[in-house]
Structures are given as structure tokens and as C-alpha cells.
Scaffold this active site. Structure first.
Site, PDB file in Angstrom:
ATOM      1  CB  ALA A 158      -0.915   0.001   1.210  1.00  0.00           C
ATOM      2  CE  LYS A 159       2.194   7.063  -3.923  1.00  0.00           C
ATOM      3  NZ  LYS A 159       3.441   6.407  -4.336  1.00  0.00           N
ATOM      4  CB  ILE A 160       1.694   2.957   4.200  1.00  0.00           C
ATOM      5  CG1 ILE A 160       0.335   2.270   3.967  1.00  0.00           C
ATOM      6  CG2 ILE A 160       1.862   3.346   5.664  1.00  0.00           C
ATOM      7  CD1 ILE A 160       0.230   0.910   4.606  1.00  0.00           C
TER       8      ILE A 160
END
Length: 307
Positions: A158-160
Site C-alpha cells: 500500500a502507499k503508506i
């Protein structure tokens, strides 16, 4: 460029605030633990005016990333889509980079975050390609990183915010050794991605990219795969051994910030003849024409800022 010193406006929790007044406290949870989500989006000048490229897809991924970590964004996708267009318009930007981010507040600093407020910001500013202009033609030098890319689970893919720690140290390692980018491998030694880009290679006119166990499901990656299909370029998604990259005919990176950048060498060994290959050039041209509205196809990928 000192981003904190720019003039303009930022969307902050539903309000438009002066750029320099968009502040938060040093004890903000996300600053300490990296638990937040973000996107990188671009707006381009097109024949129909300024349009944001694949805005709905980026916003959908923002909410997907938030859902992965149990964060409930206090705004709807429609509200954030409208806000991103508003910020570009208010800042009078014909072309821009847009950064939406959701982060936790400063109500507590223990590991638990179930009692914290959730904030959302959207900033937009003029930022040309992440790479130098000549890199689109001449390509860049890349180093195989000694840092492994965490992969294989929803959080890692995920784009965390915190996921990019390894990317930053991997890139810094490459820069310190005189390279322009880095290529990270996964824990099993297969090719993963760059510090902030997806990876593609070409062998015998076949376009190949790592499977999604090893890399981010990039919006630009999706675009390139779609364009390849339109251009009758065969595509394969699979695990890639490092030695295959050295033996490839072409290689390139893709990303919203980087766009499409050829790789001319890896660990000081030229990829083929060290020049931008024909498949790379064809896809790069199609991509740049697409984002600037010069193609009749995929018009639904463009969201006008002033509509």
C-alpha cells in the site's frame, strides 16, 4: 526549492488555508510512526485546459491504502476529487504535482491510534519531471540496492508513508556512489522496483514487469500496460531474476513523478547498447502524448480542473 516557503494555498481538513499557515504539531502521531497514506498525482496542460491525470484512480488507491491500515478518512472520494481540482485552480497552475495525504493527529503518542483524529491535506505546486529532462532520452544509471524491498502483504504494497523509509535510504546509497537511481530486490532476490518507480524490461520485443507480490500497483504502471496493449506490444507479468535485467534489450522506470525514464546501465554495465530502446521510446511517447491530451483514446483518464 524550499517547499515551506512557497506561496499559494493548501486544502487542509476541508478549508483553504494560506500555504505558510498549513502547520501541524511536532508530536503528530504520523511524524513519529509513519502511519499515514498519501498519493502523488499530476495535472497537465492539454488542449482542453489543465486536466488531472487519472485522478479517480489515484483517489481510489488513497482510500484503499487507508482501508489497509484501518484509517477512516473523514471525507468522501468525491470531496477529495473536487478538492484536488480546486487546489490546482486556486494556485493558478497549468501543470503541477499534487500531494494528498491523510495523517493522524497529536492526541496521543502511544502505539495505539484508535483514539486519534485523522487529518487530510492537499497541496499542489509546479514540479517538472522528477528526473532531469535529458534523462528521458539518454536514460539514467542505476545501482542494485543492498536494501531489500518488503513485499508480499497488503501493508507493504500500500502507499503508506512509513513504507518509503527503505526507498529513501536505498536511493541515498545509490546517489552517494554516483548513480542516479536504485533497483531494489525483494526478500527472495527477485527484481522489485526503484526507489519510487515501477520497473519494466524488454526482451525480444516482449515487455516484462515484476508481479504485484514484489511492487506497488502503480497508476503509471497500469497506464503503460494499457498503452502496450493498444500498441500491440506483448506483455508479461512475472518474477524477474536479476541476471535477466543485465541480459535485457531495454529497461525503464515508470512513475507519476518520474513519468517514463530509460535505464542505460545497471551497476555500471550497459543495458544492451546503453541507449533508449525502440519499445521504450514508443511507450514513452504514447504516455507523454496521453497525459497531455494529444491522443483521442482514454479521455476518461483526464479530469478538467475547471469544469
Amino acid at each position: 526549492m524550499n517547499l515551506s516557503e512557497l506561496d499559494g494555498y493548501i486544502w487542509f481538513d476541508g478549508n483553504i488555508v494560506d500555504w505558510k499557515e498549513a502547520q501541524t504539531h511536532v508530536l503528530t502521531y504520523t511524524l513519529h510512526y509513519g502511519l499515514g497514506v498519501f498519493e502523488g498525482v499530476r495535472a497537465y496542460s492539454t488542449p482542453k485546459g489543465t486536466c488531472i491525470f487519472r485522478l479517480h484512480d489515484h483517489t481510489e488507491r488513497l482510500f484503499k491504502s487507508a482501508n489497509t491500515i484501518g484509517m477512516k478518512i473523514p471525507f468522501s472520494p468525491e470531496e477529495l476529487i473536487k478538492a484536488q481540482a480546486e487546489v490546482v485552480s486556486l494556485n493558478n497552475l497549468e501543470e503541477s504535482y499534487i500531494r494528498p495525504m491523510c495523517f493522524y493527529g497529536s492526541e496521543g503518542l502511544g502505539i495505539r491510534f484508535d483514539n486519534l483524529s485523522i487529518h487530510t491535506i492537499i497541496a499542489a505546486w509546479e514540479w517538472p519531471s522528477y528526473m532531469e529532462p535529458e534523462a528521458q532520452e539518454k536514460g539514467i544509471s542505476v545501482k542494485v540496492s543492498s536494501f531489500k524491498r518488503q513485499a508480499g502483504n497488503e501493508v507493504a504494497n500500500a502507499k503508506i508513508n512509513g513504507n518509503y523509509v527503505q526507498s529513501t535510504v536505498a536511493l541515498n546509497e545509490a546517489l552517494e556512489q554516483g548513480f542516479e537511481e536504485t533497483l531494489m530486490l525483494d526478500s527472495d532476490g527477485f527484481v522489485a522496483e526503484g526507489s519510487g518507480e515501477n520497473f519494466f524490461m524488454v526482451k525480444d520485443n516482449l515487455l516484462i514487469s515484476p508481479d504485484l507480490d514484489a511492487c506497488l500497483d502503480g497508476i503509471t504502471r497500469k497506464t503503460i500496460i494499457s498503452l502496450a496493449k493498444e500498441l500491440n506490444i506483448d506483455f508479461e507479468e512475472r518474477k524477474i531474476k536479476l541476471e535477466e535485467v543485465f541480459e535485457s534489450d531495454e529497461a525503464f522506470f515508470t512513475g507519476t513523478a518520474a513519468e517514463v525514464v530509460p535505464i542505460n546501465s545497471l551497476d555500471n554495465k550497459s543495458i544492451a547498447d546503453g541507449l533508449r530502446g525502440p519499445v521504450t521510446e514508443k511507450l514513452q511517447k504514447a504516455y507523454l502524448d496521453q497525459v497531455r491530451g494529444k491522443r483521442t483514446e482514454n479521455q476518461d483518464w483526464h479530469t478538467p480542473v475547471n469544469s
